[in-house]
Design an enzyme around this catalytic site. Structure first.
Site, PDB file in Angstrom:
ATOM      1  CD  GLU A   1      -3.047  -1.067   2.209  1.00  0.00           C
ATOM      2  OE1 GLU A   1      -2.874  -0.272   3.167  1.00  0.00           O
ATOM      3  OE2 GLU A   1      -4.018  -1.827   2.121  1.00  0.00           O
TER       4      GLU A   1
ATOM      5  CD  GLU B   1      -3.972  -5.854   2.853  1.00  0.00           C
ATOM      6  OE1 GLU B   1      -4.880  -5.189   3.406  1.00  0.00           O
ATOM      7  OE2 GLU B   1      -2.759  -5.600   2.981  1.00  0.00           O
TER       8      GLU B   1
END
Length: 496
Positions: A172, A291
């Site tokens: 991320e 995710e």
């Protein structure tokens, strides 16, 4: 209410990569400590691993597990987690404002992963560290012997390499919450050079570059374009992350969120292919949804948790029945994109937004979302058949046209059985689903199940939920008709 699914042996989405049913263990909350590792628990084996957790994980048949993060990895020094435990340092984990003891590390995870028959998807720290630490790590894990780091691994008890084949290039990195957050250009350059270095050590690996961490990130699209323009030739996958919640307590709208999931995947596929076309490149970038899950129940509790504890209770969503139905629809969506989504990791596996929960002094237990994931993982291997569906629709505040039916079929590798997965989103009306056999010859139903009959907010605590048989079906040439109860996840297996 009626629904229809038409299948054709000659119309296929693509082959399911088993890694589509992966999961995720991060050093956060009780995922590791008091989750998979608790030496003082009655069920602990000689390595300190909870056997009750191992047994439940085996039921899910998870083929790959992402580790050690997540946000945690952006501040992780991998060297802290190897060697004698009494010499491993205690560190502040800035990502989750906790204390990391490093009593569970790389060797322990590899040993645990073998016990649950899973491969490792290793994430490297591109937040506070970079190329040098990454190349040293893969030398440690994958090089046979005769160098500093490979011999250090052997000295620490692993004579044979771990042979980790899938590597995440950070986590991320588009997010300002990330330690070492970078803009797309800086990240693209670092990911490109790190991937090159990793592959120079072991040319058999695959690497995953960070895509946008959410569809609604302000840099979505621009990020993908910049990163892939820089790193296209040296990476294999682009990652996507997506979580859902029912904060407004609007169940019909909540159950439609798989449409957002579908749009997100389709949009990123289009971006990858546009860059491929512009570069006149024959290489195809596939996706890693590394995710995904429901995550919202525990947010307030997390905000109130005092910082700097060891393995605090964090991100411990207790899932209800409507969460399981949405997870079922998200699984069907992943299967619809099996041609391009090759890796997906349900985030996470134990205690932290997870299908499996543990009591510190009691048993491990399965949450509501455990059941659709288990059935998709164990029955959904093979070739996905292109779904042609029709059913009544409804509208919500976010989605104008929502089908009450989500459904797909998967032909097993032997070519002798089709498994149909189906969700009925109606809260009060059963659906008569007709499965048109198309070019198949439906010989007999070998199994049919339903996950149904629970209130939307009911949880699976105290073993309150289970999969039940569904006997309300008939073979009626040229297909099959089965009744889907209101608000239900369903499977039917058909010999062909």
């Amino acid at each position: 209410m009626k629904g229809n699914l038409t299948l054709d042996a000659h119309a296929t989405v693509g082959k399911v990569d088993p890694r589509l049913f992966g999961s995720f263990i991060e050093h956060v909350g009780r995922a590791v400590y008091h989750g998979i590792y608790q030496p003082d628990h009655p069920s602990a084996d000689a390595d300190g691993f909870r056997q009750d957790v191992i047994d439940l994980v085996k039921h899910l048949q998870v083929p790959i597990i992402r580790y050690p993060g997540g946000n945690f990895v952006s501040g992780f020094n991998w060297e802290d987690s190897v060697g004698p435990k009494d010499q491993r340092p205690r560190r502040l984990d800035l990502a989750w404002r906790s204390v990391e003891t490093n009593q569970f590390g790389l060797h322990e995870f590899e040993a645990w992963a073998k016990k649950v028959n899973a491969d490792t998807m290793m994430a490297v720290n591109l937040g506070t560290r970079g190329i040098d630490a990454a190349r040293n790590l893969i030398e440690y894990t994958n090089f046979p012997r005769g160098t500093y780091y490979s011999d250090l691994r052997r000295q620490n008890g692993a004579d044979q390499p771990f042979n980790i084949k899938t590597w995440c290039l950070g986590n991320e990195m588009d997010g300002p919450w990330q330690i070492g957050h970078k803009d797309a250009t800086d990240y693209g350059k670092l990911a490109n050079e790190t991937s090159k270095a990793l592959k120079w050590v072991d040319s058999s690996i695959e690497t995953v570059a960070c895509g946008s961490s959410a569809l609604d990130m302000p840099t979505f699209g621009q990020w993908e374009n910049t990163v892939l323009n820089i790193a296209y030739d040296n990476v294999d996958y682009l990652s996507l992350h997506r979580y859902y919640g029912n904060r407004d307590d609007d169940t019909p709208n909540y159950l439609a969120q798989n449409l957002d999931f579908d749009d997100f995947i389709s949009g990123v596929v289009a971006m990858c292919d546009a860059i491929k076309a512009r570069r006149h490149n024959k290489k195809q970038i596939n996706l890693s949804m590394d995710e995904w899950n429901v995550w919202y129940h525990s947010n307030q509790q997390d905000d109130e948790t005092a910082p700097w504890q060891e393995h605090p209770h964090l991100l411990e969503d207790i899932y209800n029945f409507e969460d399981a139905i949405l997870v079922g629809s998200l699984l069907i969506t992943l299967l619809k994109h099996a041609d391009r989504v090759k890796i997906a990791c349900l985030a996470q596996l134990v205690n932290v937004i997870a299908p499996i929960m543990t009591d510190d002094n009691g048993k491990a237990w399965a949450q509501s979302i455990f059941y659709p994931f288990m059935q998709a993982s164990t029955m959904g291997r093979g070739t996905v058949l292109t779904p042609i569906t029709s059913a009544e629709t409804y509208s919500t505040k976010e989605f104008h046209t929502v089908s009450y039916l989500d459904s797909i079929g998967v032909l097993n590798d032997a070519g002798n059985q089709v498994t149909v997965f189906a969700v009925n989103k109606s809260l009060d009306t059963p659906m008569q689903l007709h499965v048109d056999a198309g070019t198949f010859d439906f010989k007999q139903v070998t199994g049919a199940t339903q996950f149904a009959g629970y209130a939307p907010k009911q949880t699976a605590q105290d073993a309150a939920m289970h999969i039940a048989p569904n006997t309300k079906y008939t073979l009626d040439a040229p297909g099959l008709t089965i009744e889907l109860p209101p608000l239900s996840w369903n499977t039917v297996q058909i010999a062909v």
